[in-house]
Enzyme design. Structure first.
Site, PDB file in Angstrom:
ATOM      1  N   GLY A 140      36.626  28.431  37.068  1.00 46.82           N
ATOM      2  CA  GLY A 140      35.717  28.216  35.944  1.00 46.82           C
ATOM      3  C   GLY A 140      34.513  29.132  35.955  1.00 46.82           C
ATOM      4  CG  ASP A 141      31.751  28.694  39.024  1.00 45.50           C
ATOM      5  OD1 ASP A 141      32.869  28.797  39.572  1.00 45.50           O
ATOM      6  OD2 ASP A 141      30.803  28.058  39.533  1.00 45.50           O
ATOM      7  CD  GLU A 142      35.485  32.081  43.146  1.00 47.45           C
ATOM      8  OE1 GLU A 142      34.549  31.616  43.832  1.00 47.45           O
ATOM      9  OE2 GLU A 142      36.684  31.880  43.399  1.00 47.45           O
TER      10      GLU A 142
END
Length: 211
Positions: A140-142
């Site tokens: 999701g954030d990587e």
């Protein structure tokens, strides 16, 4: 005279037969042209279908927000790059890029702001890396970046520029980067684990509550 009339008759008959032959030849040429046109249309249709299928595969393998590879298709590409690096004996660097505080951005500024940050990060990576380097939305954030032909030191120099670009974005943000280089004995799992460990080491220490 009978002989003259027969000769004229034979001459007229020959002319009619020649005209008929020319007509048939013309029709045959027209039919051939028609057949060639239909074949060309079939070929063009097949090419268009293949192009549409390729575009569909491209869309299904890429993240709709950032345009980067999705994790599954990106993992396949990573395997290919590892095999190519081994075959050519060229360096290969894997970097994990974590967007700092994305949950806090979503909570405080809304998910629209978070989406813009993710897109800004993807664009900053594209601008910093080369066109043939792989960028994968790994979580999701990587993001994971597969950088062929550069050792970890040279790849790090490029990735150091990402935060400078993000500081100037409409939604200011920052990233943490963990970098590792493919070793001769690495499996894919070892390479991924080492990049994850490098990212963990680079993450800011969590703040502790005061006693």
């Amino acid at each position: 005279m009978p002989g003259s009339r027969d000769a004229l008759h034979r001459s007229a008959l020959s002319r009619r037969e020649a005209a008929a032959d020319r007509s048939r030849a013309s029709q045959d040429r027209g039919a051939g042209a028609s057949e060639r046109t239909e074949a060309e249309l079939d070929r063009d249709t097949a090419l268009a279908d293949r192009g549409a299928s390729a575009r569909e595969r491209e869309r299904s393998s890429h993240d709709g927000l950032t345009g980067t590879y999705l994790r599954g298709p990106g993992s396949v590409e990573l395997e290919r790059e590892i095999a190519r690096a081994r075959r050519t004996e060229q360096p290969l660097t894997l970097a994990f890029v974590d967007v700092d505080g994305l949950k806090a951005i979503n909570d405080s500024r809304g998910h629209g702001a978070g989406d813009r940050v993710l897109l800004d990060v993807a664009n900053a990576l594209r601008a910093t890396l080369r066109s043939h380097d792989l960028i994968i939305r790994y979580g999701g954030d990587e993001f994971a970046c597969v950088i062929a032909g550069l050792n970890s030191a040279d790849a790090t120099k490029r990735l150091d520029l990402v935060n400078a670009a993000l500081a100037e974005a409409a939604e200011p943000a920052s990233v943490t980067v963990g970098v590792t280089e493919l070793q001769p004995t690495d499996s894919t799992e070892h390479l991924l684990a080492r990049a994850d460990a490098a990212l963990y080491r680079e993450r800011p220490e969590p703040r502790r509550n005061s006693p």
